[in-house]
Scaffold this motif. Structure first.
Motif, mmCIF file in Angstrom:
data_model
loop_
_atom_site.group_PDB
_atom_site.id
_atom_site.type_symbol
_atom_site.label_atom_id
_atom_site.label_comp_id
_atom_site.label_asym_id
_atom_site.label_seq_id
_atom_site.Cartn_x
_atom_site.Cartn_y
_atom_site.Cartn_z
ATOM 1 N N SER A 189 -28.904 -25.885 -18.002
ATOM 2 C CA SER A 189 -27.635 -26.587 -18.124
ATOM 3 C C SER A 189 -26.698 -25.926 -19.122
ATOM 4 C CB SER A 189 -27.886 -28.043 -18.541
ATOM 5 O OG SER A 189 -28.621 -28.083 -19.754
ATOM 6 N N GLU A 190 -27.247 -25.067 -20.012
ATOM 7 C CA GLU A 190 -26.431 -24.397 -21.015
ATOM 8 C C GLU A 190 -26.632 -22.888 -20.916
ATOM 9 O OE1 GLU A 190 -26.873 -27.947 -24.378
ATOM 10 O OE2 GLU A 190 -27.577 -25.917 -24.780
ATOM 11 N N ALA A 191 -25.614 -22.137 -21.374
ATOM 12 C CA ALA A 191 -25.743 -20.685 -21.445
ATOM 13 C C ALA A 191 -26.821 -20.335 -22.463
ATOM 14 C CB ALA A 191 -24.404 -20.075 -21.845
ATOM 15 N N MET A 192 -27.311 -19.105 -22.402
ATOM 16 C CA MET A 192 -28.379 -18.696 -23.314
ATOM 17 C C MET A 192 -27.923 -18.822 -24.766
ATOM 18 S SD MET A 192 -30.457 -15.094 -23.790
ATOM 19 C CE MET A 192 -30.709 -14.847 -22.057
ATOM 20 N N SER A 193 -28.665 -19.563 -25.524
ATOM 21 C CA SER A 193 -28.337 -19.747 -26.936
ATOM 22 C C SER A 193 -28.793 -18.542 -27.744
ATOM 23 C CB SER A 193 -29.026 -21.006 -27.467
ATOM 24 O OG SER A 193 -30.436 -20.828 -27.456
ATOM 25 N N ARG A 194 -28.288 -18.466 -28.978
ATOM 26 C CA ARG A 194 -28.715 -17.397 -29.876
ATOM 27 C C ARG A 194 -30.225 -17.479 -30.114
ATOM 28 N NH1 ARG A 194 -25.944 -14.370 -33.689
ATOM 29 N NH2 ARG A 194 -24.073 -15.598 -33.279
ATOM 30 N N GLU A 195 -30.721 -18.726 -30.223
ATOM 31 C CA GLU A 195 -32.153 -18.910 -30.471
ATOM 32 C C GLU A 195 -32.989 -18.418 -29.293
ATOM 33 O OE1 GLU A 195 -29.828 -21.185 -30.907
ATOM 34 O OE2 GLU A 195 -29.818 -21.314 -33.105
ATOM 35 N N LEU A 196 -32.553 -18.751 -28.061
ATOM 36 C CA LEU A 196 -33.302 -18.308 -26.886
ATOM 37 C C LEU A 196 -33.236 -16.795 -26.745
ATOM 38 C CD1 LEU A 196 -34.941 -18.835 -24.355
ATOM 39 C CD2 LEU A 196 -32.808 -19.281 -23.128
ATOM 40 N N PHE A 197 -32.071 -16.234 -27.008
ATOM 41 C CA PHE A 197 -31.942 -14.778 -26.943
ATOM 42 C C PHE A 197 -32.932 -14.110 -27.898
ATOM 43 C CE2 PHE A 197 -30.084 -10.806 -28.560
ATOM 44 C CZ PHE A 197 -29.967 -10.092 -27.368
ATOM 45 N N GLY A 198 -33.001 -14.643 -29.131
ATOM 46 C CA GLY A 198 -33.937 -14.089 -30.104
ATOM 47 C C GLY A 198 -35.383 -14.247 -29.659
ATOM 48 N N THR A 199 -35.677 -15.387 -29.033
ATOM 49 C CA THR A 199 -37.033 -15.633 -28.544
ATOM 50 C C THR A 199 -37.420 -14.624 -27.469
ATOM 51 O OG1 THR A 199 -36.932 -18.003 -29.020
ATOM 52 C CG2 THR A 199 -38.526 -17.300 -27.363
ATOM 53 N N LEU A 200 -36.496 -14.360 -26.538
ATOM 54 C CA LEU A 200 -36.785 -13.432 -25.446
ATOM 55 C C LEU A 200 -36.892 -11.993 -25.944
ATOM 56 C CD1 LEU A 200 -34.653 -14.828 -22.479
ATOM 57 C CD2 LEU A 200 -36.989 -15.378 -23.177
ATOM 58 N N VAL A 201 -36.107 -11.655 -26.946
ATOM 59 C CA VAL A 201 -36.222 -10.319 -27.544
ATOM 60 C C VAL A 201 -37.602 -10.150 -28.178
ATOM 61 C CG1 VAL A 201 -35.398 -8.823 -29.402
ATOM 62 C CG2 VAL A 201 -33.749 -9.977 -27.915
ATOM 63 N N GLN A 202 -38.038 -11.166 -28.938
ATOM 64 C CA GLN A 202 -39.356 -11.113 -29.558
ATOM 65 C C GLN A 202 -40.463 -11.069 -28.506
ATOM 66 O OE1 GLN A 202 -40.226 -10.667 -32.679
ATOM 67 N NE2 GLN A 202 -42.414 -10.778 -32.149
ATOM 68 N N LEU A 203 -40.277 -11.819 -27.428
ATOM 69 C CA LEU A 203 -41.263 -11.834 -26.347
ATOM 70 C C LEU A 203 -41.387 -10.456 -25.715
ATOM 71 C CD1 LEU A 203 -43.174 -13.480 -24.540
ATOM 72 C CD2 LEU A 203 -41.188 -14.081 -23.130
ATOM 73 N N THR A 204 -40.259 -9.779 -25.553
ATOM 74 C CA THR A 204 -40.265 -8.439 -24.971
ATOM 75 C C THR A 204 -40.970 -7.444 -25.892
ATOM 76 O OG1 THR A 204 -38.212 -8.897 -23.790
ATOM 77 C CG2 THR A 204 -38.800 -6.598 -24.057
ATOM 78 N N ARG A 205 -40.864 -7.667 -27.179
ATOM 79 C CA ARG A 205 -41.588 -6.803 -28.121
ATOM 80 C C ARG A 205 -43.086 -7.011 -28.001
ATOM 81 N NH1 ARG A 205 -37.518 -8.037 -33.200
ATOM 82 N NH2 ARG A 205 -35.885 -6.506 -32.627
ATOM 83 N N GLN A 206 -43.493 -8.261 -27.762
ATOM 84 C CA GLN A 206 -44.916 -8.557 -27.578
ATOM 85 C C GLN A 206 -45.440 -8.005 -26.261
ATOM 86 O OE1 GLN A 206 -44.247 -13.010 -28.701
ATOM 87 N NE2 GLN A 206 -46.436 -12.636 -28.880
ATOM 88 N N GLN A 207 -44.595 -8.057 -25.243
ATOM 89 C CA GLN A 207 -44.975 -7.629 -23.901
ATOM 90 C C GLN A 207 -43.953 -6.580 -23.431
ATOM 91 O OE1 GLN A 207 -47.667 -8.457 -22.447
ATOM 92 N NE2 GLN A 207 -48.263 -10.555 -22.865
ATOM 93 N N PRO A 208 -44.141 -5.327 -23.805
ATOM 94 C CA PRO A 208 -43.148 -4.280 -23.495
ATOM 95 C C PRO A 208 -42.867 -4.090 -22.009
ATOM 96 C CG PRO A 208 -44.655 -3.537 -25.206
ATOM 97 C CD PRO A 208 -45.220 -4.822 -24.684
ATOM 98 N N TRP A 209 -43.782 -4.482 -21.139
ATOM 99 C CA TRP A 209 -43.543 -4.339 -19.705
ATOM 100 C C TRP A 209 -42.362 -5.190 -19.240
ATOM 101 C CZ3 TRP A 209 -44.263 -8.786 -16.641
ATOM 102 C CH2 TRP A 209 -44.992 -9.826 -17.235
ATOM 103 N N LEU A 210 -41.975 -6.180 -20.069
ATOM 104 C CA LEU A 210 -40.842 -7.034 -19.721
ATOM 105 C C LEU A 210 -39.499 -6.310 -19.839
ATOM 106 C CD1 LEU A 210 -41.938 -10.325 -21.531
ATOM 107 C CD2 LEU A 210 -41.916 -9.919 -19.050
ATOM 108 N N ILE A 211 -39.485 -5.181 -20.529
ATOM 109 C CA ILE A 211 -38.241 -4.435 -20.699
ATOM 110 C C ILE A 211 -37.643 -4.084 -19.338
ATOM 111 C CG2 ILE A 211 -37.252 -2.248 -21.519
ATOM 112 C CD1 ILE A 211 -39.292 -2.332 -23.804
ATOM 113 N N GLN A 212 -38.529 -3.749 -18.398
ATOM 114 C CA GLN A 212 -38.068 -3.384 -17.058
ATOM 115 C C GLN A 212 -37.831 -4.609 -16.168
ATOM 116 O OE1 GLN A 212 -37.347 -0.218 -16.388
ATOM 117 N NE2 GLN A 212 -37.977 0.286 -18.471
ATOM 118 N N ARG A 213 -38.076 -5.803 -16.698
ATOM 119 C CA ARG A 213 -37.943 -7.016 -15.890
ATOM 120 C C ARG A 213 -37.144 -8.081 -16.661
ATOM 121 N NH1 ARG A 213 -40.388 -6.148 -11.583
ATOM 122 N NH2 ARG A 213 -40.099 -8.266 -10.782
#
Length: 288
Positions: free
Chosen positions: A10-34
């Motif tokens: 219902s809302e655009a990506m928040s700063r908090e969610l953006f930070g969460t997804l960036v951290q998640l991508t660092r944990q799982q580098p294969w997500l960089i391509q996805r």
């Protein structure tokens, strides 16, 4: 497909969610391509609790790169040769394939040739892609090793082993049967072990929710996943969602092998391509 036809957060990506997804991508580098697929996955969620569950599950995905898959096959080759004492003279490495359609087991058999060559002079006839050939080739002292990349519920392997043993008995033969896989759900042990002499997995995997959470936390996570899966379409091609809730046989798997077809034991939110509205969605994992 127009954007308005696809349910979004219902809302655009928040700063908090953006930070969460960036951290998640660092944990799982294969997500960089996805990254697009990752955002589309969390966009299905209605609230923070659902999003947090999806993020936690993805953070615990068992991902194996092509190089790591090779390392796993080397461990399987070592187990077969050193610990089980298998030699080319009486051992057959087999796939569970029994129809014309290609599957992962055939590839797993083929890809063991190199790692096994380090231990003995294995020949082409030691590697069999069709289950039906095994009975004819088996001898009284044969060792039959079923190999694969992944074992989920254990149902397929146990059924094929039961069939194989019955056919061997009908032919007046007996054989030692083992199973060696790269990754397996722990729940498969109870299903497979009664029918085989050995069962080895390089990696034993737990259920994503029921083996990770406990008590009220588990109940809450189950309810959240039920709500999330309720957003998916009832059908996807010839598949019915009711058969795959929480993954095939409720395996709750979190497994992705690079370059391979992701198992349907994974939670369908990660691979199901239809929404409740019958609109297409971009799944995190590309599955045929």
């Amino acid at each position: 497909m127009a954007d308005e036809e696809i349910p979004r957060a219902s809302e655009a990506m928040s700063r908090e969610l953006f930070g969460t997804l960036v951290q998640l991508t660092r944990q799982q580098p294969w997500l960089i391509q996805r990254s697009e697929e990752l955002y589309d996955t969390v966009s299905v969620c209605d609230d923070e609790a659902q999003t947090n569950l999806i993020v936690d599950l993805i953070s615990r995905f068992h991902f194996r790169s092509a190089q790591q898959n090779l390392e796993d096959r080397r461990e399987i080759a070592s187990k077969i040769s050193k610990d089980w004492g298998c030699v080319p003279e009486n051992t057959m490495l087999i796939a569970l394939q029994d129809n014309a359609c290609a599957d992962s087991t055939s590839a797993a058999v083929q890809q063991l040739k190199g790692p096994l060559a380090a231990y003995a002079e294995w020949k082409t006839h030691n590697f069999i892609s069709s289950l039906g050939e095994v009975v004819d080739r088996a001898k009284e002292d044969s060792i039959i090793v079923i190999v694969d990349d992944f074992c989920g519920s254990g149902e397929t392997i146990s059924k094929k082993v039961k069939w194989l043993r019955e056919k061997l008995v009908e032919a007046g033969k007996n054989a030692i049967i083992g199973v060696a896989v790269s990754s397996a759900m722990e729940q498969s042990k109870d299903v497979i072990c009664p029918f085989v002499d050995e069962f080895f997995a390089v990696h034993w995997l737990k259920k994503g929710i029921r083996d990770h959470y406990s008590g009220q936390s588990a109940m809450d996570a189950i309810a959240l996943m039920e709500s999330i899966e309720g957003k998916l379409g009832d059908r996807y091609g010839s598949k019915k969602l009711e058969k795959y809730k929480f993954g095939w046989k409720q395996s709750e798997a979190l497994c992705y092998l690079e370059g391979e077809n992701p198992p349907n034991n994974n939670f369908p939110i990660f691979w199901w391509r239809k929404l409740k509205s019958n609109a297409d969605r971009t799944a995190l994992l590309p599955r045929v």
